[in-house]
Design an enzyme around this catalytic site. Structure first.
Site, PDB file in Angstrom:
ATOM      1  N   CYS A  52      51.522  27.764  51.217  1.00  0.00           N
ATOM      2  CA  CYS A  52      50.473  26.821  51.587  1.00  0.00           C
ATOM      3  C   CYS A  52      51.033  25.436  51.886  1.00  0.00           C
ATOM      4  O   CYS A  52      50.473  24.698  52.700  1.00  0.00           O
ATOM      5  CB  CYS A  52      49.450  26.707  50.463  1.00  0.00           C
ATOM      6  SG  CYS A  52      48.824  28.267  49.830  1.00  0.00           S
ATOM      7  N   CYS A 125      47.172  23.517  49.640  1.00  0.00           N
ATOM      8  CA  CYS A 125      46.880  24.567  48.663  1.00  0.00           C
ATOM      9  C   CYS A 125      45.589  24.223  47.919  1.00  0.00           C
ATOM     10  O   CYS A 125      45.134  23.079  47.930  1.00  0.00           O
ATOM     11  CB  CYS A 125      48.039  24.718  47.682  1.00  0.00           C
ATOM     12  SG  CYS A 125      48.053  26.292  46.797  1.00  0.00           S
ATOM     13  N   ASP A 126      45.032  25.215  47.233  1.00  0.00           N
ATOM     14  CA  ASP A 126      43.673  25.143  46.699  1.00  0.00           C
ATOM     15  C   ASP A 126      43.311  23.827  46.026  1.00  0.00           C
ATOM     16  O   ASP A 126      42.354  23.166  46.418  1.00  0.00           O
ATOM     17  CB  ASP A 126      43.451  26.278  45.688  1.00  0.00           C
ATOM     18  CG  ASP A 126      43.304  27.620  46.384  1.00  0.00           C
ATOM     19  OD1 ASP A 126      43.506  27.667  47.601  1.00  0.00           O
ATOM     20  OD2 ASP A 126      42.998  28.605  45.706  1.00  0.00           O
ATOM     21  N   LYS A 127      44.022  23.435  44.985  1.00  0.00           N
ATOM     22  CA  LYS A 127      43.616  22.255  44.220  1.00  0.00           C
ATOM     23  C   LYS A 127      44.191  20.970  44.794  1.00  0.00           C
ATOM     24  O   LYS A 127      43.756  19.877  44.437  1.00  0.00           O
ATOM     25  CB  LYS A 127      44.034  22.404  42.746  1.00  0.00           C
ATOM     26  CG  LYS A 127      43.569  23.694  42.099  1.00  0.00           C
ATOM     27  CD  LYS A 127      42.091  23.949  42.280  1.00  0.00           C
ATOM     28  CE  LYS A 127      41.684  25.339  41.839  1.00  0.00           C
ATOM     29  NZ  LYS A 127      42.237  26.434  42.638  1.00  0.00           N
ATOM     30  N   GLU A 458      41.193  30.819  36.962  1.00  0.00           N
ATOM     31  CA  GLU A 458      40.572  31.722  37.924  1.00  0.00           C
ATOM     32  C   GLU A 458      40.792  33.169  37.483  1.00  0.00           C
ATOM     33  O   GLU A 458      41.823  33.495  36.897  1.00  0.00           O
ATOM     34  CB  GLU A 458      41.174  31.540  39.317  1.00  0.00           C
ATOM     35  CG  GLU A 458      40.719  30.289  40.018  1.00  0.00           C
ATOM     36  CD  GLU A 458      41.265  30.172  41.426  1.00  0.00           C
ATOM     37  OE1 GLU A 458      40.838  29.258  42.124  1.00  0.00           O
ATOM     38  OE2 GLU A 458      42.129  30.983  41.816  1.00  0.00           O
ATOM     39  N   SER A 484      38.377  32.711  42.174  1.00  0.00           N
ATOM     40  CA  SER A 484      39.034  32.311  43.406  1.00  0.00           C
ATOM     41  C   SER A 484      38.035  32.350  44.545  1.00  0.00           C
ATOM     42  O   SER A 484      37.035  33.078  44.503  1.00  0.00           O
ATOM     43  CB  SER A 484      40.197  33.266  43.698  1.00  0.00           C
ATOM     44  OG  SER A 484      40.628  33.138  45.027  1.00  0.00           O
TER      45      SER A 484
END
Length: 588
Positions: A52, A125-127, A458, A484
């Site tokens: 990512c 990336c996600d966070k 998650e 997720s």
């Protein structure tokens, strides 16, 4: 409007007392002319720990060129990232949500410590996306957000369940591999087939390519006005991202000269509602219900799960995107990107067209330059995939503060079953891996909330294994932890209050019957108020534990999930420093 040329950095570069500061800056390669220009921070989360973030260097480098072309001095800095892909299903996942705060804090520290005039935030990336966005709103200097983009899909053997024959005939993503674990545990594919999927499902750098958390939050950034329109869904490997980054650098320099719009001019109640509408319309990640309130909190706006629910409840599902639908970020890009979604919602009367965009135009005016829905990847609101948006907020005696369920792709919106209680994710995963559960079970994983984890892990590995075993809608999973963006099935997370603070989920016992009704928005356990009160009276005190390190600080500070799991009071005020004594009277 006020020209913000060197509005912050003059505190570092101007005056006799700043000679030592200038000496340090000269050691970085700056000269007299450079120190008369605005300083623009470029903070990214580049790292080799996750695909990512591996493409972010190129994005940041080209943003630098745009800043320089606009007359500024670009100065790069980095924040950390945590890969959800390799931290899931073990204790490392406790660090994931915590990292959102670390990223936001890093942005604040980097910009405020060095008095930078503007900011470009880059994440993949996600966070890291909400972390960078939170940091931008917190420091409130002219800024722009850039996403690194999604990876391209891979392939999987067509002969596996869900394929269409033999050979390389099936499009695959990381979710294909995660769910294939459950399929292998059931015995429907061999270890060799699982290995083949694993090796071919993630062919490039970039984030997961479905409408999972990273792409959802990139869409949110556009809807909020913090990112350039049309930028979110461009795949990471497309050269178009080079031009987007350069233009963003020039845009920030123009904002500095014009003095607006600042991040808190963009993040308003109207734009927050627009962001929620885009998430619901595309069946986006349930994590958005956690991150959008946290971004609002940085702007001093109270925007809770109640507000998220209010918007979700009125939005139709128009985006046919994975995991609940058929298409990926690359497909949405070619179908018109986020503007296609926003145009469809605007035409349907679901958006505030007077919210501002990064360029200072109203959203309605800015969207005139973009196409509407294509009818396949994105439907019009007159012909939706579903009358209800892709996410719902549930409430009841089991979740007074709310819980979140993704309904995009679900065949049934009601469920009733008896509970099986697990005190942590690992205990449930062991039972799922052994297939020691049955149709009709409500699997309850508790003590995984923001404080209880701590860190609010998650549960993708559990949910994907259940789905891969063919039990995706035959059981329900309920947790005070998170899911997720790739999770699908009857999976309800963010149950609040969490078990660690005595929420009703802590009172459940094996065999209690739970009723889930996504249409009515209810989540109830069939127990009387008197019985719940008796159980609460008998609930043992939670033992104290020694954590140390970052988790100890997080547990002490974190607030409930329905408030965004934030860790400070919000609405930071960064006043300008007074002139330094001694700068005016020195001889030239």
């Amino acid at each position: 409007m006020t020209n913000l040329h060197k509005h912050r950095s003059r505190m570092v570069t101007d005056g006799v007392t700043r000679a030592p500061h200038r000496a340090f800056l000269r050691a970085t390669g700056l000269d007299d002319a450079s120190m008369q220009k605005p300083f623009v921070a470029i903070v990214d989360t580049f790292g080799e720990n996750t695909p990512c973030s591996m493409s972010l260097n190129q994005v940041s480098d080209n943003a630098r060129l745009g800043v320089a072309a606009g007359g500024g001095i670009p100065i790069r800095g980095s924040a950390i990232s945590v890969s959800d892909g390799t931290s899931m299903n073990h204790s490392g996942m406790r660090m994931s949500l915590v990292s959102r705060e670390i990223v936001a804090d890093s942005v604040e520290l980097f910009v405020r410590a060095h008095a930078y005039d503007a900011l470009i935030g880059v994440a993949g990336c996600d966070k890291t996306l909400p972390g960078i966005l939170m940091g931008m709103v917190r420091v409130n200097v002219p800024g722009a957000f850039l996403f690194g983009g999604a990876m391209l899909p891979g392939v999987a053997p067509g002969q596996i369940p869900g394929g269409g024959g033999t050979g390389q005939q099936r499009q695959a993503t990381i979710l294909t591999t995660i769910e294939a674990v459950g399929t292998a545990q059931r015995g429907d594919i061999t270890r060799a087939q699982l290995d083949a999927i694993e090796k071919q499902c993630t062919p490039t750098a970039g984030s997961c390519p479905g409408q999972f958390t990273a792409n959802t939050m990139a869409m949110v950034a556009e809807a909020l006005g913090l990112a350039p329109l049309g930028s979110a869904m461009v795949p990471a490997v497309y050269s178009e991202r080079i031009a987007i980054a350069r233009r963003a650098g020039e845009t920030v320099m123009r904002t500095l000269k014009e003095g607006a719009p600042l991040p808190r001019d963009l993040v308003t109640l109207k734009s927050l509602e627009n962001a929620c509408a885009a998430v619901a319309a595309t069946g986006g990640s349930t994590n958005a219900a956690l991150h959008i309130p946290a971004i609002a909190h940085e702007a001093g706006i109270r925007f809770t799960l109640d507000d998220v629910q209010r918007v979700f409840a009125r939005i139709p599902l128009i985006g046919d995107l994975q995991p609940g639908g058929r298409y990926l970020a690359q497909d949405l890009h070619h179908a018109g990107g986020v503007p296609a979604v926003l145009n469809a919602l605007l035409a349907g009367g679901y958006l505030h067209g007077d919210a501002l965009t990064l360029d200072g135009l109203t959203l309605e005016d800015a969207l005139r330059g973009y196409a509407g829905p294509d009818g396949t990847v994105v439907r019009s609101c007159d012909e939706p995939l579903g009358e209800n948006g892709g996410l719902v907020i549930l409430r009841g005696n089991l979740a007074p503060d709310g819980a979140c369920l993704k309904i995009a792709g679900l065949k049934a919106l009601t469920f009733s079953g008896k509970t099986r209680i697990f005190e942590c994710e690992e205990d449930c995963m062991a039972v799922v891996a052994a297939r020691d559960y049955r149709e009709g079970d409500v699997l309850v994983i508790r003590n995984e909330g923001p404080k209880g984890g701590p860190g609010m892990r998650e549960m993708l590995s559990v949910t994907a294994a259940i789905y891969g075993q063919g039990m995706g809608e035959k059981v329900a999973l309920l947790t005070d932890g998170r899911f997720s963006g790739a999770t699908r099935g009857m999976c309800i997370g963010y149950v609040g209050p969490e078990a660690a603070v005595g929420g009703p989920i802590a009172l459940l016992r094996d065999g209690d019957r739970v009723q889930i009704d996504a249409r009515a928005g209810t989540l109830r356990v069939e127990l009387s108020d008197d019985e719940l009160a008796r159980r609460r009276a008998d609930l043992p005190a939670r033992p104290r534990r020694r954590l140390a390190g970052v988790l100890e600080k997080y547990e002490a500070l974190v607030r409930p999930a329905h408030l965004g799991a934030v860790t400070h009071s919000g609405n930071l005020d960064w006043p300008y420093d007074a002139p330094t004594h001694g700068d005016d009277g020195a001889a030239a």
